[in-house]
Design an enzyme around this catalytic site. Structure first.
Site, PDB file in Angstrom:
ATOM      1  N   GLY A   1       0.792  -1.228   0.000  1.00 51.21           N
ATOM      2  CA  GLY A   1       0.000   0.000   0.000  1.00 51.21           C
ATOM      3  C   GLY A   1       0.824   1.277   0.000  1.00 51.21           C
ATOM      4  N   VAL A   2       0.387   2.219   0.866  1.00 54.92           N
ATOM      5  CA  VAL A   2       1.106   3.504   0.981  1.00 54.92           C
ATOM      6  C   VAL A   2       2.566   3.268   1.382  1.00 54.92           C
ATOM      7  CG1 VAL A   2       1.238   5.623   2.351  1.00 54.92           C
ATOM      8  CG2 VAL A   2      -0.971   4.779   1.607  1.00 54.92           C
ATOM      9  N   ASP A   3       2.745   2.358   2.343  1.00 53.59           N
ATOM     10  CA  ASP A   3       4.083   2.058   2.896  1.00 53.59           C
ATOM     11  C   ASP A   3       5.025   1.631   1.762  1.00 53.59           C
ATOM     12  OD1 ASP A   3       4.981  -0.005   5.823  1.00 53.59           O
ATOM     13  OD2 ASP A   3       5.949   1.721   4.893  1.00 53.59           O
TER      14      ASP A   3
ATOM     15  N   THR B   1      -7.360   2.326   6.446  1.00 53.96           N
ATOM     16  CA  THR B   1      -8.553   1.933   5.666  1.00 53.96           C
ATOM     17  C   THR B   1      -8.235   0.938   4.557  1.00 53.96           C
ATOM     18  OG1 THR B   1      -8.296   3.761   4.100  1.00 53.96           O
ATOM     19  CG2 THR B   1      -9.636   4.188   6.081  1.00 53.96           C
ATOM     20  N   GLY B   2      -6.987   0.531   4.452  1.00 59.69           N
ATOM     21  CA  GLY B   2      -6.633  -0.474   3.430  1.00 59.69           C
ATOM     22  C   GLY B   2      -6.460  -1.834   4.082  1.00 59.69           C
TER      23      GLY B   2
HETATM   24  N1  APR Z   1      -1.262   7.176  -2.288  1.00 62.03           N
HETATM   25  C1  APR Z   1      -2.359   7.492  -1.540  1.00 62.03           C
HETATM   26  N2  APR Z   1      -3.152   6.568  -0.957  1.00 62.03           N
HETATM   27  C2  APR Z   1      -2.820   5.266  -1.140  1.00 62.03           C
HETATM   28  C3  APR Z   1      -1.697   4.859  -1.898  1.00 62.03           C
HETATM   29  C4  APR Z   1      -0.913   5.884  -2.492  1.00 62.03           C
HETATM   30  N3  APR Z   1       0.175   5.602  -3.229  1.00 62.03           N
HETATM   31  N4  APR Z   1      -1.643   3.489  -1.871  1.00 62.03           N
HETATM   32  C5  APR Z   1      -2.693   3.075  -1.147  1.00 62.03           C
HETATM   33  N5  APR Z   1      -3.405   4.121  -0.701  1.00 62.03           N
HETATM   34  C6  APR Z   1      -4.610   4.128   0.133  1.00 62.03           C
HETATM   35  C7  APR Z   1      -5.385   2.845   0.207  1.00 62.03           C
HETATM   36  O1  APR Z   1      -6.304   2.768  -0.868  1.00 62.03           O
HETATM   37  C8  APR Z   1      -6.105   3.031   1.543  1.00 62.03           C
HETATM   38  O2  APR Z   1      -7.249   3.840   1.355  1.00 62.03           O
HETATM   39  O3  APR Z   1      -4.157   4.354   1.464  1.00 62.03           O
HETATM   40  C9  APR Z   1      -5.107   3.822   2.391  1.00 62.03           C
HETATM   41  C10 APR Z   1      -4.367   3.005   3.443  1.00 62.03           C
HETATM   42  O4  APR Z   1      -4.134   1.702   2.938  1.00 62.03           O
HETATM   43  P1  APR Z   1      -2.806   0.866   3.351  1.00 62.03           P
HETATM   44  O5  APR Z   1      -1.654   1.439   2.638  1.00 62.03           O
HETATM   45  O6  APR Z   1      -3.156  -0.576   3.144  1.00 62.03           O
HETATM   46  O7  APR Z   1      -2.580   1.170   4.890  1.00 62.03           O
HETATM   47  P2  APR Z   1      -3.288   0.581   6.190  1.00 62.03           P
HETATM   48  O8  APR Z   1      -4.685   0.178   5.942  1.00 62.03           O
HETATM   49  O9  APR Z   1      -3.011   1.618   7.249  1.00 62.03           O
HETATM   50  O10 APR Z   1      -2.459  -0.739   6.490  1.00 62.03           O
HETATM   51  C11 APR Z   1      -1.132  -0.611   6.916  1.00 62.03           C
HETATM   52  O11 APR Z   1      -0.346  -2.189   5.291  1.00 62.03           O
HETATM   53  O12 APR Z   1       1.229  -1.687   3.707  1.00 62.03           O
HETATM   54  C12 APR Z   1       1.035  -2.266   4.936  1.00 62.03           C
HETATM   55  O13 APR Z   1       3.118  -1.962   6.081  1.00 62.03           O
HETATM   56  C13 APR Z   1       1.770  -1.545   6.026  1.00 62.03           C
HETATM   57  O14 APR Z   1       1.309  -3.260   7.634  1.00 62.03           O
HETATM   58  C14 APR Z   1       0.961  -1.955   7.227  1.00 62.03           C
HETATM   59  C15 APR Z   1      -0.451  -1.947   6.694  1.00 62.03           C
END
Ligand code: APR
Length: 180
Positions: free
Chosen positions: A39-41, A125-126
């Site tokens: 995801g974002v990470d 939310t992801g």
């Molecule tokens: N830019 C903006 N928003 C994004 C992007 C991006 N490049 N990629 C994903 N998103 C959105 C997703 O659609 C979601 O709405 O960011 C939101 C958060 O999603 P996740 O990245 O899955 O984060 P989260 O739900 O907090 O889960 C965190 O996921 O990636 C792993 O290491 C991370 O274990 C941790 C968990």
């Protein structure tokens, strides 16, 4: 051209990839190891380059609800604020308060460093499964409070990754305005 809705002074809802945002700090939706993920990470670590992971290793992790700050390296942002959102477990385990703590922890670092602009993803939310509408309600409440209380903070971008997510934020802001 990135679609953007300017809602109230200092707060915009933006549709796009957070790693492309021209802000001083961008918030990463991390996990407690701070060693990257999907995801974002994943997007932030890919765009920042390997130096980010190297610095994250030296931080030594981050508990849920807290935040840590590192440099942004190859990102357009000078800083990355890593926060660890709660995993949604049905809503009876303090998830909402923990999510609010994430935003407050990020804003504390913003004020500490005199940062003027910050971009947030929709934390938790992801992969962490937090219902998007409930999360957006918490996010906008904390963002408006931070803009009212903040000294250095001038601009917040709520970055949404889909048009549906944008609409959820716009609805949350409307609901927040009606309550005030
Ligand atoms: N830019 C903006 N928003 C994004 C992007 C991006 N490049 N990629 C994903 N998103 C959105 C997703 O659609 C979601 O709405 O960011 C939101 C958060 O999603 P996740 O990245 O899955 O984060 P989260 O739900 O907090 O889960 C965190 O996921 O990636 C792993 O290491 C991370 O274990 C941790 C968990």
């Amino acid at each position: 051209m990135t679609p953007e809705w300017k809602i109230s002074p200092g707060l915009s809802v933006v549709l796009g990839d957070i790693t492309k945002m021209r802000v001083e700090a961008m918030v990463n939706a991390a996990n407690s190891s701070l060693l990257g993920g999907g995801g974002v990470d994943g997007a932030i670590h890919r765009a920042a380059g390997p130096e980010l992971l190297k610095e994250c290793r030296s931080v030594g992790g981050c508990p849920t609800g807290e935040a840590r700050i590192t440099r942004g390296y190859d990102l357009p942002a000078a800083w990355v604020i890593h926060t660890v959102g709660p995993v949604w477990r049905g809503g009876d385990c303090g998830e909402e308060e923990m999510l609010a703590c994430c935003y407050r922890s990020c804003f504390s670092l913003v004020e500490e460093r005199g940062i003027k602009s910050v971009a947030f993803p929709a934390i938790s939310t992801g992969a962490y499964g937090f219902p998007a509408r409930r999360a957006a309600g918490i996010a906008v409440q904390e963002m408006i409070l931070a803009l009212e209380k903040g000294k250095s903070l001038k601009s917040i971008l709520a970055v949404c990754y889909s048009p549906e997510s944008c609409q959820i934020y716009l609805d949350a802001l409307e609901a927040c305005r009606k309550q005030r």
